[in-house]
Write an enzyme that holds these catalytic residues in place. Structure first.
Site, PDB file in Angstrom:
ATOM      1  N   LYS A  56      26.445  -3.268 -21.150  1.00  0.00           N
ATOM      2  CA  LYS A  56      25.957  -2.077 -21.854  1.00  0.00           C
ATOM      3  C   LYS A  56      26.010  -0.785 -21.027  1.00  0.00           C
ATOM      4  O   LYS A  56      26.164   0.296 -21.580  1.00  0.00           O
ATOM      5  CB  LYS A  56      24.505  -2.294 -22.316  1.00  0.00           C
ATOM      6  CG  LYS A  56      24.373  -3.153 -23.552  1.00  0.00           C
ATOM      7  CD  LYS A  56      22.924  -3.207 -23.980  1.00  0.00           C
ATOM      8  CE  LYS A  56      22.748  -4.014 -25.235  1.00  0.00           C
ATOM      9  NZ  LYS A  56      21.362  -3.995 -25.727  1.00  0.00           N
ATOM     10  N   GLY A 108      18.090  -2.953 -19.959  1.00  0.00           N
ATOM     11  CA  GLY A 108      18.711  -2.143 -21.003  1.00  0.00           C
ATOM     12  C   GLY A 108      17.773  -1.895 -22.181  1.00  0.00           C
ATOM     13  O   GLY A 108      17.694  -0.781 -22.705  1.00  0.00           O
TER      14      GLY A 108
END
Ligand code: ATR
Length: 290
Positions: free
Chosen positions: A73, A136
């Site tokens: 990510k 994240g």
């Protein structure tokens, strides 16, 4: 099936490693069927060393879009033409749209978090929030809280103190938010932090299937009636943490609403179509409760 189905069907997918546990293929293929959209959504297990090639391959093959999951990510941002303002601040992308070879990154987790917490906007605004985790998911949570809910104080607790210290400084620099306090996990201060919070959010993977008896907080009497507890984990739907919250009369928010709404936003970015939120929610609920 007609040949035109195959020649006109666009490919979508998710890249990550591991990726076999992801619910996204299930969710997007159901949404495609319900809306009569000619797409097929597949999981691709992409090792970190192949990330750049996978993104280049997306352009070469004309793949319409990807979701991006662990561990890519953050790294994937380097390979995109553009990122949305939100994704740039969060520093992580979970959705890529391929517009004729121009790749734009978005973070639709923010939308999922917003949809989950919005019904409690008045209670959260100006109050104290405790967040567990500094990965994240935590980045997207911190961004959404600071941008949309303006809490007076955020307590950040993480297993690795360095990671929470990094995020504290990161959001101070990026969003000029100075009220993040880092607190050591399982320290005596942790109990006070939770007791003083209106909202408690778990962004760690603790309690996720198959470790369903684990919880980041274990005390039976930690929560109160006027508190809200949000667990980003959606498998199981009712984690041990949420069971503890409910036992004490607190409001328990599971990760399924976030999961469905982030998917809805991604689906609309790729197809320009409305995502059937309620119907997909029911399908996933049915699947998870089996
Ligand atoms: P995500 O993108 O889902 O947030 P991540 O970036 O890998 O995933 O972050 C996972 C978070 O869960 C991290 O905060 C991690 O703590 P560390 O920074 O110390 O790695 C936390 N986490 C994972 N397993 C944990 C465990 N068993 N106990 C406590 N925290 C844990």
């Amino acid at each position: 099936m007609k040949n035109s189905f195959f020649t006109r069907t666009e490919l979508l997918g998710i890249i990550g490693s591991p990726v076999k546990q992801s619910f996204s293929p299930f969710i997007h293929n159901i949404a495609a069927e319900l809306t009569g959209t000619q797409i097929i959504y597949l999981p691709f297990d992409v090792h970190a060393t192949n990330l750049k090639s996978a993104v280049n391959g997306m352009v070469a093959l004309g793949i319409k879009g990807f979701n991006v999951t662990l561990p890519h990510k953050i790294k994937v941002v380097e390979y995109l033409s553009k990122v949305s303002e939100e994704a740039a601040i969060v520093g992580a992308v979970n959705t890529i749209v391929n517009d004729l070879g121009k790749l734009t990154g978005y973070n639709t987790d923010v939308h999922g978090i917003l949809e989950t917490l919005n019904p409690f906007k008045d209670e959260i605004g100006g109050s104290c929030v405790t967040v567990f985790g500094a990965g994240g998911g935590s980045r997207a949570v911190l961004y959404t809280l600071i941008r949309h809910f303006k809490p007076s104080q955020i307590n950040l607790l993480n297993r690795t103190g360095q990671h929470s210290e990094y995020l504290k400084q990161y959001f101070k620099d990026k969003m000029k938010y100075k009220s993040i306090s880092t607190i050591e996990l399982f320290s005596p201060e942790m109990t006070d932090a939770v007791k003083n919070s209106k909202l408690i959010i778990n962004t760690t993977s603790v309690g996720m299937y198959p470790d369903v008896d684990d919880s980041i907080l274990n005390n039976d009497d930690l929560f109160r009636k006027d508190q809200i507890v949000f667990d980003l984990v959606y498998n199981p739907i009712k984690t041990k943490l949420l069971q503890l919250a409910e036992t004490n009369g607190a409001i328990a928010l599971n990760g399924l609403t976030m999961l469905i709404h982030q998917a809805a936003k991604s689906f609309s970015l790729w197809t320009n179509k409305e995502f059937p939120v309620e119907k997909v929610y029911k399908s996933v609920l049915l699947y998870l409760s089996r």
